[in-house]
Design an enzyme around this catalytic site. Structure first.
Site, PDB file in Angstrom:
ATOM      1  CB  SER A 140      -0.949   0.005   1.196  1.00 33.22           C
ATOM      2  OG  SER A 140      -0.221   0.107   2.392  1.00 33.22           O
ATOM      3  CG  ASP A 142       5.466  -0.135   5.533  1.00 32.27           C
ATOM      4  OD1 ASP A 142       6.378  -0.336   6.346  1.00 32.27           O
ATOM      5  OD2 ASP A 142       4.525  -0.926   5.354  1.00 32.27           O
TER       6      ASP A 142
END
Ligand code: PMV
EC number: 2.7.1.36
Length: 396
Positions: A146, A204
């Site tokens: 994502s 991330d």
């Protein structure tokens, strides 16, 4: 507004060391995984915004004129803004998705609309665009798919509206943005991640933006200088796990046996620091001895993670199979199944690597030979002859 086609890619991530310990304030090392998400953006004049996500079966189209009429003042809260639950609710109305739409699909569409409407809100007219995003990363496996999606979207949308320049010069196949531009991409990508995850750590999207290796501790993120690109096998055991339940399990074990578990976390912290030191020393021409140190660190951490209770029979099997081929593995991410990494030393013969991959595949696992320490978000020429870009485009 740019009129040319943009082709952007961004990497996923794996945690090298420090998963779970990081929840308790220790250091984690996260590295960019050279399995990438690709985005192709084509400006046009059809009066539509088209979004296609072939991996998850999304094909949506919105009239620009309709989006233009929307009251998007709910997005105007300063510079780079955090999405509130009310904003996400409003975006759901704009998206017009069916009620039974799967969560992954819904969040991917909402993130796109959020970034499209927010990044272009200063423009007088919203642009007509055709956007396709596809990925080499399996979704929901803790590999930062994502974040790579949000990073690609932020980079492409900021570039097409000339908020940041396209770094690709004539005749080049690939290039990256400047540090300042990457900071802006990262900020917007983080907001995209917030639409998807609510309250993510930001690690991330940082790894996907900057690439290489990052050290992460208590919200502070720093890039490692000149990390080597390490070859690995990435194995997905395909055993589903709940990060939330595993994190809670470690917390309970720490509360139950503080004198036993706290030293494990301290030792994992020391493993991360030692790994950081070795990576820093490896530079351009790593010595085999340094790989041996990395292997020892992998083995020790895997035992610690088992002692924390986040191992799984599938991960034990992964370690045994690779050990039989002289290779060292550990789980990566939450554990309890999920993914593991195996370090490939230089000088390893390709047939040996193939035999290991074959053995892992026959256990029912998915296995990729790839590298970590990969470059962050990059722009490719639309006619790029790089085989993987071409392969991905051909597959659309
Ligand atoms: O499931 P992943 O790969 O996103 O990893 C979770 C890492 C943990 O340390 C277990 C949890 C966390 O929030 O850091």
């Amino acid at each position: 507004m740019l009129s040319e086609v943009l082709l952007v890619s961004a990497p996923g991530k794996v945690i090298l060391h420090g998963e779970h310990a990081v929840v308790h304030g220790k250091v984690a090392l996260a590295v960019a995984l050279n399995l990438r998400t690709f985005l192709r953006l084509q400006p046009h004049s059809s009066g539509k915004v088209d979004l296609s996500l072939p991996n998850i079966g999304i094909k949506r189209s919105w009239d620009v004129a309709r989006l233009q009429l929307l009251d998007t003042s709910f997005l105007e809260q300063g510079d780079v803004t955090a999405p509130t639950p009310e904003q996400v609710e409003k975006l759901k109305e704009v998206a017009g998705l069916p009620d039974d739409c799967a969560v992954t699909k819904r969040l991917a569409v909402l993130t796109f609309l959020y970034l499209y409407l927010s990044i272009f809100r200063k423009q007088r007219t919203l642009p007509s665009l055709d956007v396709v995003v596809w990925s080499e990363l399996p979704p929901g496996a803790g590999l930062g798919s994502s974040a790579a999606y949000s990073v690609c979207l932020a980079a492409a949308l900021l570039t097409v509206c000339e908020e940041i320049p396209n770094p690709l010069k004539d005749g080049e196949h690939i290039n990256r943005w400047t540090k300042e531009d990457l900071e802006l991409i990262n900020k917007w990508a983080f907001q995209g991640e917030r639409v998807i995850h609510g309250n993510p750590s930001g690690v991330d999207n940082a790894v996907s933006t900057w690439g290489g290796a990052l050290r992460y501790q208590q919200g502070k993120i720093a890039s490692l200088k000149r990390p080597p690109a390490l070859q690995i096998l990435l194995t997905n055991t395909r055993v589903p796990r709940s990060t939330k339940a595993l994190v809670a399990g470690v917390r309970n074990r720490l509360l139950k046996f503080p004198e036993i578990v706290a030293p494990l976390l301290t030792s994992i912290d020391a493993i991360s620091l030692e790994c950081e030191r070795v990576l820093g020393e490896m530079g351009e021409a790593p010595a085999l001895e340094q790989y041996h140190v990395l292997e020892e660190l992998i083995d020790m951490n895997q035992h610690h993670l088992n002692a924390l209770g986040v191992g799984h029979a599938s991960l034990d099997q992964l370690c045994q199979v690779t050990r039989a081929h002289g290779l060292h593995s550990k789980l990566t991410g939450a554990g309890g199944g999920g993914c593991g990494i195996t370090l490939l030393k230089p000088g390893l013969e390709q047939p040996e690597v193939e035999a290991t991959k074959q053995a892992l595949t026959s256990c029912g696992f998915d296995c990729w030979e790839t590298s970590v320490g990969a470059p962050g978000v990059s722009v490719h020429s639309a006619t790029s002859l790089e085989s993987r870009v071409r392969q991905a485009l051909d597959g659309l």
